[in-house]
Motif scaffolding. Structure first.
Motif, PDB file in Angstrom:
ATOM      1  N   SER A 264      -8.107 -47.312-101.107  1.00 30.49           N
ATOM      2  CA  SER A 264      -8.946 -47.460-102.283  1.00 30.49           C
ATOM      3  C   SER A 264      -9.239 -48.904-102.633  1.00 30.49           C
ATOM      4  CB  SER A 264      -8.268 -46.784-103.480  1.00 30.49           C
ATOM      5  OG  SER A 264      -7.051 -47.454-103.772  1.00 30.49           O
ATOM      6  N   GLY A 265      -8.512 -49.863-101.998  1.00 31.44           N
ATOM      7  CA  GLY A 265      -8.668 -51.262-102.368  1.00 31.44           C
ATOM      8  C   GLY A 265      -7.856 -51.620-103.600  1.00 31.44           C
ATOM      9  N   LEU A 266      -7.132 -50.673-104.159  1.00 29.71           N
ATOM     10  CA  LEU A 266      -6.305 -50.880-105.344  1.00 29.71           C
ATOM     11  C   LEU A 266      -4.855 -51.080-104.937  1.00 29.71           C
ATOM     12  CD1 LEU A 266      -7.795 -48.024-107.555  1.00 29.71           C
ATOM     13  CD2 LEU A 266      -8.327 -50.457-107.701  1.00 29.71           C
ATOM     14  N   PRO A 267      -4.039 -51.717-105.790  1.00 31.70           N
ATOM     15  CA  PRO A 267      -2.610 -51.848-105.454  1.00 31.70           C
ATOM     16  C   PRO A 267      -1.923 -50.493-105.427  1.00 31.70           C
ATOM     17  CG  PRO A 267      -3.121 -52.820-107.619  1.00 31.70           C
ATOM     18  CD  PRO A 267      -4.408 -52.357-107.038  1.00 31.70           C
ATOM     19  N   ALA A 268      -0.754 -50.438-104.788  1.00 34.83           N
ATOM     20  CA  ALA A 268       0.009 -49.191-104.715  1.00 34.83           C
ATOM     21  C   ALA A 268       0.457 -48.766-106.114  1.00 34.83           C
ATOM     22  CB  ALA A 268       1.219 -49.376-103.815  1.00 34.83           C
ATOM     23  N   LEU A 269       0.628 -47.464-106.300  1.00 38.24           N
ATOM     24  CA  LEU A 269       1.056 -46.935-107.594  1.00 38.24           C
ATOM     25  C   LEU A 269       2.466 -47.402-107.939  1.00 38.24           C
ATOM     26  CD1 LEU A 269      -0.180 -43.230-107.336  1.00 38.24           C
ATOM     27  CD2 LEU A 269      -1.099 -44.999-108.841  1.00 38.24           C
TER      28      LEU A 269
ATOM     29  N   PRO B 172     -14.143 -41.028 -99.207  1.00 35.62           N
ATOM     30  CA  PRO B 172     -14.865 -42.152 -98.580  1.00 35.62           C
ATOM     31  C   PRO B 172     -16.332 -42.221 -99.005  1.00 35.62           C
ATOM     32  CG  PRO B 172     -13.557 -40.975 -96.953  1.00 35.62           C
ATOM     33  CD  PRO B 172     -13.556 -40.145 -98.187  1.00 35.62           C
ATOM     34  N   GLN B 173     -16.994 -41.058 -99.115  1.00 35.60           N
ATOM     35  CA  GLN B 173     -18.402 -41.054 -99.504  1.00 35.60           C
ATOM     36  C   GLN B 173     -18.571 -41.566-100.938  1.00 35.60           C
ATOM     37  OE1 GLN B 173     -21.053 -40.424 -97.662  1.00 35.60           O
ATOM     38  NE2 GLN B 173     -22.586 -40.504 -99.290  1.00 35.60           N
ATOM     39  N   LEU B 174     -17.709 -41.112-101.842  1.00 39.45           N
ATOM     40  CA  LEU B 174     -17.801 -41.552-103.235  1.00 39.45           C
ATOM     41  C   LEU B 174     -17.473 -43.036-103.371  1.00 39.45           C
ATOM     42  CD1 LEU B 174     -16.117 -38.493-104.983  1.00 39.45           C
ATOM     43  CD2 LEU B 174     -18.542 -39.100-105.049  1.00 39.45           C
ATOM     44  N   SER B 175     -16.598 -43.541-102.509  1.00 41.69           N
ATOM     45  CA  SER B 175     -16.228 -44.953-102.572  1.00 41.69           C
ATOM     46  C   SER B 175     -17.397 -45.874-102.252  1.00 41.69           C
ATOM     47  CB  SER B 175     -15.063 -45.234-101.614  1.00 41.69           C
ATOM     48  OG  SER B 175     -13.914 -44.498-101.989  1.00 41.69           O
ATOM     49  N   LEU B 176     -18.388 -45.356-101.505  1.00 38.72           N
ATOM     50  CA  LEU B 176     -19.568 -46.169-101.191  1.00 38.72           C
ATOM     51  C   LEU B 176     -20.324 -46.550-102.450  1.00 38.72           C
ATOM     52  CD1 LEU B 176     -20.930 -44.226 -98.072  1.00 38.72           C
ATOM     53  CD2 LEU B 176     -19.629 -46.364 -98.093  1.00 38.72           C
ATOM     54  N   ASN B 177     -20.127 -45.773-103.534  1.00 33.25           N
ATOM     55  CA  ASN B 177     -20.834 -46.069-104.777  1.00 33.25           C
ATOM     56  C   ASN B 177     -20.384 -47.401-105.375  1.00 33.25           C
ATOM     57  OD1 ASN B 177     -21.406 -45.337-107.957  1.00 33.25           O
ATOM     58  ND2 ASN B 177     -22.829 -44.358-106.536  1.00 33.25           N
ATOM     59  N   ASN B 178     -19.222 -47.909-104.940  1.00 35.91           N
ATOM     60  CA  ASN B 178     -18.758 -49.212-105.423  1.00 35.91           C
ATOM     61  C   ASN B 178     -19.703 -50.341-105.019  1.00 35.91           C
ATOM     62  OD1 ASN B 178     -16.418 -48.092-106.542  1.00 35.91           O
ATOM     63  ND2 ASN B 178     -15.293 -48.263-104.617  1.00 35.91           N
ATOM     64  N   PHE B 179     -20.518 -50.091-103.968  1.00 35.19           N
ATOM     65  CA  PHE B 179     -21.408 -51.138-103.460  1.00 35.19           C
ATOM     66  C   PHE B 179     -22.837 -50.983-103.986  1.00 35.19           C
ATOM     67  CE2 PHE B 179     -18.088 -50.299-100.323  1.00 35.19           C
ATOM     68  CZ  PHE B 179     -17.522 -51.558-100.201  1.00 35.19           C
ATOM     69  N   ILE B 180     -23.059 -49.996-104.856  1.00 36.70           N
ATOM     70  CA  ILE B 180     -24.406 -49.737-105.375  1.00 36.70           C
ATOM     71  C   ILE B 180     -24.486 -50.192-106.834  1.00 36.70           C
ATOM     72  CG2 ILE B 180     -26.112 -47.956-105.918  1.00 36.70           C
ATOM     73  CD1 ILE B 180     -24.971 -46.291-103.633  1.00 36.70           C
ATOM     74  N   PRO B 181     -25.383 -51.135-107.150  1.00 37.87           N
ATOM     75  CA  PRO B 181     -25.586 -51.514-108.550  1.00 37.87           C
ATOM     76  C   PRO B 181     -26.364 -50.409-109.270  1.00 37.87           C
ATOM     77  CG  PRO B 181     -27.089 -52.734-107.141  1.00 37.87           C
ATOM     78  CD  PRO B 181     -26.217 -51.926-106.232  1.00 37.87           C
ATOM     79  N   GLN B 182     -25.639 -49.518-109.913  1.00 35.59           N
ATOM     80  CA  GLN B 182     -26.228 -48.299-110.472  1.00 35.59           C
ATOM     81  C   GLN B 182     -26.511 -48.442-111.962  1.00 35.59           C
ATOM     82  OE1 GLN B 182     -24.621 -44.407-109.298  1.00 35.59           O
ATOM     83  NE2 GLN B 182     -24.303 -43.974-111.466  1.00 35.59           N
ATOM     84  N   VAL B 183     -27.664 -47.902-112.367  1.00 38.34           N
ATOM     85  CA  VAL B 183     -28.057 -47.844-113.777  1.00 38.34           C
ATOM     86  C   VAL B 183     -28.464 -46.411-114.076  1.00 38.34           C
ATOM     87  CG1 VAL B 183     -29.567 -48.796-115.566  1.00 38.34           C
ATOM     88  CG2 VAL B 183     -28.891 -50.221-113.616  1.00 38.34           C
TER      89      VAL B 183
END
Length: 650
Positions: free
Chosen positions: A409-414, A437-448
């Motif tokens: 996830s790119g986040l630190p461990a729990l 993985p598919q939902l994580s791609l949304n991190n790269f989309i500047p969404q409005v």
């Protein structure tokens, strides 16, 4: 004359490669075809010299001993040649300088022709244009000869022939749009058909030699019998996970009965049995990743061989020398070396073009075949390539590498929750897992997200008048059918909302057709089947297809193609609740429309308030492609279409 399959040590083998083509001049012992079985790969040599007249097998055909492979025009052959029998090799065969027998009985194969359709294969795009036709009626073509050139906005592809023969008809023209399954040519092919036996007498003056009769059965037509492996078919994805095993060892199954359920991030698919019989072994476990060609189960098939077509009586010398017996193929060793590859690496190796012997060698040496440079025909990996690869690995000094364990996830461990009452692990559904993985791609989309309200008072009243008649026809007419039609109409005017940001991020890929993803809630999670070309369909057709897609999604019957190709998505909360939400753009799409439950609201008419049924709209978009003003204009146009659906007819 005919060159037939010799005794290859197994009941049947698959034609992996055809090494000659019509018109080739070959010598004795020149290899003509490559056969593969689960034991070995064998190159079959020609037993005579001459010119290849016709090829009577195709790549992928299964052949047994005695099956005709090619027809050879022998130099100096007379009009009525004496048919030759396939060599009979036993443990006590003698190698004689000359054998002259009184009579030889052998089946004669007649050549019959049939017309085969050559179709467009899967070329990776919905449709393409025929830019060039490379053959004409009457041309003789070989297997894999290029026959047409097709072009799309992605690539130019030469389509190969799947059969050898003579072009009987060209069905398409330059400029035609074609897609997978469209017939391109009709090709006349030749095949061997056994006929009645003939007895050919040897010259009367030939010396009589003491002989021992050896009976050889000619090829027989047989239904599947014995152990049959059921493998993963082409699922349209690289890999899928075993979600459910529907059978157990000892179960009896029918042909086409579902045996395994596999899931990918695109679909849930039930794999059917290709034969009837009893489950002998199950080769996979729940959660295991599998790909095309991986064995799932072994079935003891219930088949019976039919009566043999013909027999050949071959004279062999009475005096034999066992030490000179010929062994045609080398069978696989009975001892199996340890497999040094993981399941994932073995799955990757199964996709590489190589024979069973090479795959076995790769398992023993721990070699991933995708990393090996192929030197064989058609990029086939040979044993020598594997040995060369290993030699380079052993002689090249490797730099020490330190690789940190990736965090998905790119986040630190729990943190540890044991001091706060403890915790327990609850597994997510397979659909949820593959969605991460598919939902994580949304991190790269500047969404409005743009919000709006549509007055659907009149539209809902009209739907109320229609739904009774639709219900009598077994059709559920929901407001979503009208929304899908209105959005499809609007996307024709606003094509950027159905486009994609190009890889160079300097241009936009505009699609020629509209394929709309419709989010469907299932017990396992959200899945998004695709409604094809809603702009070309009536509201009634859309309502029917929405009902069918929803049912298939809930029943886990969606195929991979049902989930591919969308360029815009609609997701609806139905009557669940809520006033608005921000749906996530589903890459590579650039926009998604969210629908919340409609509510009665007071709307000012200039003099007073009128009760209106208002539908909340939430349009999320990729700001790299869609400007804010364009998004506001899009939702405003949509509210007007829904307020008066007759605008679509203008």
């Amino acid at each position: 004359m005919h060159i037939t399959t010799p005794d290859i040590g197994v009941d049947k083998a698959t034609v992996a490669e055809i090494l000659v083509k019509v018109g080739d001049t070959i010598a004795v012992d020149d290899s003509i075809v490559l056969l593969e079985s689960d034991k070995a790969s064998v190159e079959v040599p020609s037993t005579s010299a001459g010119v290849v007249k016709s090829i009577l097998v195709q790549q992928g055909d299964e052949v047994a001993e005695g099956a005709v492979l090619i027809e050879l025009a022998v130099e100096g052959q007379t009009a009525a040649p004496v048919a030759e029998t396939a060599p009979v090799e036993t443990a006590t065969q003698a190698v004689a300088a000359e054998v002259k027998s009184e009579t030889v009985e052998t089946p004669v194969a007649a050549i019959s022709s049939q017309v085969v359709d050559v179709q467009v294969p899967d070329i990776g795009v919905e449709k393409a244009t025929v830019s060039e036709i490379l053959v004409a009626v009457g041309d003789e073509i070989a297997l894999d000869d290029s026959i047409v050139v097709v072009e799309s906005d992605k690539a130019t592809v030469e389509v190969p022939s799947t059969v050898a023969g003579i072009v009987d008809a060209v069905i398409i023209q330059v400029g035609d749009s074609v897609k997978e399954g469209v017939v391109l040519l009709k090709v006349k092919t030749a095949s061997a058909t056994p006929v009645a036996d003939e007895v050919v007498a040897a010259p009367a003056t030939a010396p009589v030699v003491e002989t021992a009769k050896v009976e050889v059965a000619a090829p027989v037509a047989a239904a599947p019998k014995g152990a049959v492996e059921i493998a993963v078919p082409d699922l349209g994805v690289d890999k899928a996970a075993v979600a459910e095993i529907l059978v157990a060892v000892g179960d009896k199954v029918e042909k086409d009965q579902s045996i395994i359920v596999v899931e990918s991030d695109k679909a849930t698919v039930e794999v059917p049995s290709t034969t009837a019989g009893t489950i002998k072994a199950i080769h996979v476990t729940l959660g295991q990743n599998v790909s095309e060609g991986i064995a799932l189960v072994t079935i003891e098939a219930e088949g019976q061989a039919v009566a043999p077509v013909a027999q050949a009586s071959v004279a062999a010398p009475a005096k034999v020398e066992a030490q000179k017996a010929v062994v045609p193929v080398q069978t696989a060793s009975a001892t199996h070396s340890a497999d040094k590859l993981s399941k994932e690496q073995n799955a990757a190796n199964s996709k590489v073009y190589a024979g069973p012997a090479v795959r076995k060698l790769a398992r023993e040496l721990g070699v991933v075949l995708a990393e090996v440079k192929a030197s064989g025909p058609h990029e086939r990996v040979m044993k020598e390539d594997v040995f060369a690869f290993v030699k380079v690995k052993l002689t090249t000094p490797q730099a020490a590498q330190t690789v940190a364990a990736p965090v998905a996830s790119g986040l630190p461990a729990l943190p540890d929750f044991s001091a706060f009452g403890g915790s327990e692990i609850a597994p997510m559904t397979r659909l949820q897992q593959v969605s991460v993985p598919q939902l994580s791609l949304n991190n790269f989309i500047p969404q409005v997200t743009q919000f709006d309200l549509a007055d659907i008072t009149e539209l809902e009243a009209w739907r109320g008048e229609l739904k009774g008649k639709f219900k009598q026809d077994g059709i559920s007419l929901t407001i979503l059918a009208f929304i899908a039609k209105a959005v499809a109409f609007l996307l024709k005017e606003e094509p950027y909302f159905a486009g994609h940001l190009a890889d160079d991020q300097k241009s936009v890929v505009l699609r020629n057709e509209i394929h709309m993803g419709i989010a469907v809630a299932t017990p396992d999670g959200l899945t998004v089947p695709v409604l094809r070309n809603p702009d070309q369909k009536s509201i009634k057709q859309i309502a029917i297809e929405l009902g069918e897609l929803s049912k298939k999604a809930r029943d886990k019957k969606l195929s991979p193609k049902d989930l591919q190709g969308a360029n815009f998505t609609i997701t609806s909360l139905g009557s669940i609740g809520g006033t608005a939400f921000t749906p996530l753009v589903n890459w590579p799409q650039v926009a998604i429309l969210g629908i919340s439950p409609a509510t009665m609201q007071p709307v000012w008419n200039g003099e007073g308030f009128d009760p209106k049924l208002m539908l909340p709209l939430s349009l999320s978009y990729d700001h790299r492609v869609i400007n804010g003003a364009d998004a506001a204009r899009f939702t405003n146009k949509l509210t007007k279409l829904l307020a008066d659906i007759r605008n679509i007819l203008l």
